[in-house]
Design a protein around this motif. Sequence first.
Motif, mmCIF file in Angstrom:
data_model
loop_
_atom_site.group_PDB
_atom_site.id
_atom_site.type_symbol
_atom_site.label_atom_id
_atom_site.label_comp_id
_atom_site.label_asym_id
_atom_site.label_seq_id
_atom_site.Cartn_x
_atom_site.Cartn_y
_atom_site.Cartn_z
ATOM 1 N N LEU A 143 62.015 8.739 34.272
ATOM 2 C CA LEU A 143 60.673 9.316 34.271
ATOM 3 C C LEU A 143 60.632 10.610 33.470
ATOM 4 O O LEU A 143 59.663 10.873 32.739
ATOM 5 C CB LEU A 143 60.215 9.586 35.701
ATOM 6 N N LEU A 182 58.178 9.536 30.507
ATOM 7 C CA LEU A 182 56.816 9.932 30.894
ATOM 8 C C LEU A 182 56.602 11.439 30.775
ATOM 9 O O LEU A 182 55.726 11.894 30.038
ATOM 10 C CB LEU A 182 56.541 9.458 32.316
ATOM 11 N N ASP A 232 64.604 9.558 38.358
ATOM 12 C CA ASP A 232 64.155 10.831 37.798
ATOM 13 C C ASP A 232 64.485 10.956 36.314
ATOM 14 O O ASP A 232 63.659 11.435 35.527
ATOM 15 C CB ASP A 232 64.794 11.999 38.562
ATOM 16 N N ALA A 292 57.613 4.166 34.184
ATOM 17 C CA ALA A 292 57.430 5.228 33.192
ATOM 18 C C ALA A 292 56.564 4.748 32.038
ATOM 19 O O ALA A 292 55.647 5.454 31.584
ATOM 20 C CB ALA A 292 58.789 5.694 32.679
ATOM 21 N N ASN A 314 62.110 1.339 37.264
ATOM 22 C CA ASN A 314 61.972 2.743 36.852
ATOM 23 C C ASN A 314 61.423 2.840 35.428
ATOM 24 O O ASN A 314 60.508 3.625 35.149
ATOM 25 C CB ASN A 314 63.306 3.486 36.983
#
Length: 325
Positions: A123, A127, A120, A170, A166
């Motif tokens: 991202l 992103l 999390d 992203a 991860n």
Amino acid sequence: MAEAVRFDNRVAIITGAGGGLGKDYALEMARRGAKVLVNDLGGSGGGVGASTLPAEEVVRQIRDEGGEAVANFDSVSTRAGGAAIVQAALDAFGKVDICIANAGILRNNRFEDIADDELDAVLDVHLKGAFYVAQPAYREMRKNGYGRFIFTGSASAMYGHAWQANYAAAKGGLMGLSHIVAIEGSAYGIKSNLLMPTAISRLGDEMTEGFREIPEFAKSLDNADWSASGGRQTVNFNTPLVLYLASEQCDLTHAIFSANSGRYAQVHICAADGWVTPAGTTPATPEDVAAHIAQIADLSIYHKPQTVYEEFSAVADAARRQGVI
């Protein structure tokens, strides 16, 4: 000789500009006339903590050199933070012309072991953070009929890097975001491109070599030829390409670029001509696919669609070439 790249009367928002790549972009853009919003939360490369000092120091340096800049310390990772960053630029300078989404963190781990906090956080900063800043910036650019976006991608997403699922997810998302901003922005004088930079920076401090447990990946590192890279992986080797892409002179949009060791190159996503099944409405079988897999993967003829609909035209071209239609 090429015309000088200048940013007089242009306003740039640069996220993550308190150090590394973003700092160099901000300093050089200001030297060339831009008014710069220097955004940085001031946390670690792993996204921990906060400090106003990094952004304030960059602003001080810009002002000492005779440039114009303001600091901002909002987090990119919330919609409210993104709106506040853009509003700060508007309050200080009255408009937004350039947005460089550079803020980033790194939390590496095996794909199978990545926890929610590692997923999390990455991202959210890369992103969502780019989305949250770009969206209000885009609205302002559309009003003015001019804009330049640079989204920061990564070779980790384009080519792959173990222990970075991860981060790569992203960065791959940012590639898609840049494409859509470029397509929609084409109606309003807005251009958008993705940069894959290469630099030794503080994010490297978050890296471990645990990825060496993957034999083929470790081999690719051990066998890499670094002969053209000595002393050329510094942040300032990325800046010339960034400044060009952010300039009025740049007519390119909807593109991906790599900056690596002093080599600047456009990166293309393409589709092979492939194999077109015989005419009619009967689909191929898996066995048909197996029999034609070499042709399916053959890149001697390829297409570079710029929208999802252009791929249909590429299919028709392939079908004609192969005598299906």
